[in-house]
Write a protein that holds these residues in place. Sequence first.
Motif, PDB file in Angstrom:
ATOM      1  N   ASN A 162      82.122  94.886  -5.793  1.00  0.00           N
ATOM      2  CA  ASN A 162      83.248  94.208  -4.449  1.00  0.00           C
ATOM      3  C   ASN A 162      82.262  95.147  -3.847  1.00  0.00           C
ATOM      4  N   PHE A 163      80.350  95.602  -3.906  1.00  0.00           N
ATOM      5  CA  PHE A 163      79.785  95.388  -2.831  1.00  0.00           C
ATOM      6  C   PHE A 163      78.876  94.752  -2.979  1.00  0.00           C
TER       7      PHE A 163
ATOM      8  N   ARG B 264      77.907 116.888  -5.627  1.00  0.00           N
ATOM      9  CA  ARG B 264      78.583 116.350  -6.651  1.00  0.00           C
ATOM     10  C   ARG B 264      77.194 116.387  -8.120  1.00  0.00           C
TER      11      ARG B 264
ATOM     12  N   LEU C 208      82.339 105.777  -2.221  1.00  0.00           N
ATOM     13  CA  LEU C 208      81.160 105.688  -3.677  1.00  0.00           C
ATOM     14  C   LEU C 208      80.724 107.097  -4.382  1.00  0.00           C
ATOM     15  N   LEU C 209      80.194 107.937  -3.642  1.00  0.00           N
ATOM     16  CA  LEU C 209      79.110 108.959  -3.568  1.00  0.00           C
ATOM     17  C   LEU C 209      80.141 110.072  -3.220  1.00  0.00           C
TER      18      LEU C 209
ATOM     19  N   GLY D  85      88.881  95.623  -2.301  1.00  0.00           N
ATOM     20  CA  GLY D  85      88.907  96.766  -1.565  1.00  0.00           C
ATOM     21  C   GLY D  85      87.108  95.860  -1.303  1.00  0.00           C
ATOM     22  N   ALA D  86      86.562  95.516  -0.014  1.00  0.00           N
ATOM     23  CA  ALA D  86      84.821  95.545   0.146  1.00  0.00           C
ATOM     24  C   ALA D  86      84.610  97.039  -0.411  1.00  0.00           C
ATOM     25  N   GLY D  87      82.951  97.123  -1.068  1.00  0.00           N
ATOM     26  CA  GLY D  87      82.402  98.181  -1.241  1.00  0.00           C
ATOM     27  C   GLY D  87      82.514  99.177  -0.003  1.00  0.00           C
ATOM     28  N   ASP D  88      82.810 100.881  -0.383  1.00  0.00           N
ATOM     29  CA  ASP D  88      83.028 101.660   0.617  1.00  0.00           C
ATOM     30  C   ASP D  88      81.689 102.449   0.303  1.00  0.00           C
ATOM     31  N   MET D  89      80.702 102.747   0.703  1.00  0.00           N
ATOM     32  CA  MET D  89      79.291 103.804  -0.064  1.00  0.00           C
ATOM     33  C   MET D  89      79.774 105.292   0.075  1.00  0.00           C
TER      34      MET D  89
END
Lengths: 609, 336
Positions: free
Chosen positions: A275-276, A230, B326-327, B319-323
């Motif tokens: 949300n994190f 990316r 995100l990437l 929803g709870a963050g998912d790394m």
Amino acid sequence: METMQNVVIRFSGDSGDGMQLTGTQFSNTSALMGNDLSTFPDFPAEIRAPQGTVAGVSGFQVNFGSSEISTPGDEPDVLIAMNPAALKANVGQLKKGGTIIANMDAFTDLNFKKAGYESTPIDTHELDGFQIVKANITTQTVEALKDFDLDSKSKARCKNFYALGMTYFMFHRELDATMNWIGQKFGKKPILVEANVAALKAGWNFAETIEASIVRYEVKAAEIGKGTYRQVNGNTATAWGFIQAAQKANLELFLGSYPITPASDILHELSKHKNFGVKTVQCEDEIAGICSAIGASYGGALAITTTSGPGIALKGEAMGLAMIYELPIVIVNIQRGGPSTGLPTKTEQSDLLQCMYGRNGESPMIVVAASKPSDCFEMAFEASRLSLEHMTPVVLLTDGYIANGSEPWKIPDLSKEFTKITPRLVDRLGVEAEGYQPYARNEHLARTWAIPGMEGFEHRIGGLEKAKDSGNVSYDPANHEEMCHIRQQKVDLAAENIPLQEVEGEESGDLLVISWGGTYGATHAAVKKAQEEGLKVSLMHLKYISPMPKNVESIIGNFKKVLVPELNLGQLVNILNAKFHCKAKGYNKVQGLPFKISELVEAIKTELK
Amino acid sequence: MSEMPTYKKKDFVSDQEVRWCPGCGDYAILSAVQLAMTKIGRKREDIAFVSGIGCSSRFPYYMNTYGMHTIHGRAPAFATGLKTHNPNLSVWVITGDGDGMSIGGNHLIHAIRRNVNMNVILFNNEIYGLTKGQYSPTSQMGLVTKSTPFGALDRPFTPGSLALGAGSTFFARTIDTDPKHMQEVFLAAEQHQGTSFIEVFQNCVIFNDKVHDAYTNRLTRDDHTVRVEHGKPMIFGKEKNKGLVLEGFTPKVVTIGENGVTEEDIIVHNEKDINNANMLCRLEGEGVPAPLGIIRQVEAPVYDAQVEAQINEVTEKKGAGDMAKLLHAGDTWEVK
């Protein structure tokens, strides 16, 4: 059709012409087509500087290629000049024989004067040797949109997509990604979607019709490692690195910050990710930014503060407090041109000595620096790890160049990389509450971390000197001296917890180039070029500056000479000479601009003459 | 969760020797705070004291709770970070007129503006003590000090008016010679949701002795102070026969029973009314009393609670963050 290994293209216009957006679109498309690339946005500090003047010129340079690209390029091959000022500002840097696409609609008497030309430079000797592509970009955009129910001003505003369309034809770019982006960006106003897409295609078609008079280039996809890629810029990567660190440390991330160019984008990015569990507080000033972060750190957060330029000066006192508290906190400094307000949107490396030493008293702390946009992710993670595992503030240095610049990034596999941070919280270490000594230490001299809410660990911390172990206020002379030594040794011992220094090239030779921070792209490419020419030169790029990796001294000893290129008047070079007595020489530049590869190659050759 | 213990004052006394000058008003405030802590219904480990620099700012060292002695003037900023990170804590800022009104004025007004749920106790002795006797931003004009040998020329701040100007949702004033009143005010402050700002008239025996004498001296205090209570008339005086009335917008002291004045004519204290609060903070003139008590208390959104609520709201929505997600979001491409 010409096949090129790499092409440097610079979009340039008024700061309201949308050049940053145009350049970003070109970069994204090229990345998606598999090129390696590096970008350099270069804009004035004023949001809308006086129209048509050289001071108001906003530029975006992208270097894309089929081989490794490590900098945005020394000299543009192609310049898109949306007005005479853009031409004036950039023509000096354009490669000999390069192409200029000029928006002839903006080449009026009034604009010549504003740009400082007597009359039109087009068709004069001034532009001898360049290929000039004349295009009436504004009127042709308006003409292409004549059937749209928009006022002429709105039509003219689509001209950057017309220009982009021309470049897409010239460089065989696909239109899809940009069309998708336009669809998302203007989705709520369908007429703007259609108009911008029409302008993009009109630009493409115009270029095709004048194909005879312009060179068309092909830049093949780069051969790079397998994986998912990316694009990322340094500030985004920094923000993400901290979120990753907080997740792996199992702590909440807290940012206390005050808006300042070019650091604000980290605040913006982190504010999106609630949300994190990320908490961001936009404070009343720089001082409150770091103080609120230290408060959060005392409360058990992975706490950070972000700043730039004069902001780091304002944070100095609180950095010293965090140091004597021995609390974890990361201070991120996106270096910009200084001193004082200096050059807010330009890049520099002139805060190193301030971050190392710029506090009252003996106030050592860990200092690390990111080397390129994507490396900001790793170094934000590393800064957090070192801070939490060694209970000390850490300064993370980046700069305006890598903060705003972007490059393709092979997305790391988070199940294998960036997986572990071990904070020194008393409950996780199993420390007993009975007789708790907040300043008792481990073998690395790192103390433990007890936070409010934990029963039986109530303790007070302060900026007054502390008695060893208990942390109670102490004015004892011998204790003070011992504590100063302990805090210094603690930072030194972090060297046990960082990777050994690597060298690019032979382990010994005639010249060792030592660089740090955002100059990596240029020093890497320059050293490589010099090596290809047979010179015995190697590169040591430092990412850990305080403490340095344990093998730095022995590496330096293997080379006859040491050259330290820096975008300052000589800061790391002084540290190296003081530490290792290595007679290193500086190569320095303070123009608010990054190094060119060519000037570094020249410097290396001069040094070896 | 362990049960709420029953505390005695000594549970809040740390093992550090208190080092204020003999006779300093700070001792009485420390004692009142320690007593108040036994009554606020919070566990010791959930309480944190945060101070800046100055005599009063040594306070956290003497409290057997969590505590931070920070840097000059910045305590409200540290406390904002601590409380925002962990809204469950009971956070107390200890500051003085130099620390809070001068070097730290900016942080104080912004903490009040945000309405962070914490308590700020301002020890106001109208002098710099720790630097040995210079005038402060609350010193009266003309005060002769080491740095103003011919008299201070600056106009002083009125802490209450400054706080109200910043949008204070709780402002109270109390006095170091009245332990019972101090405790009542501290308890009310803890119960209030938002930034509770408390000014304590405190005496510096060394550099500005008897600065608040008119309000503390047995002979004069009843005629020079008025205890305000929400819903009660502003009556004061040794004989309990003086009161405040409004003449136009201007408060005036009257005597009940003279010139046809009755108790009904006296202004009734309304802690919700901003004009009333502004008026009380600005009371001045010969024979006009200084108000003590809770001058203003209103409900308003609380910053740290809102930060928490926004996080929950966004997390619920996204929803709870998912790394890894995100990437991989946005444009990516595969190299094979």
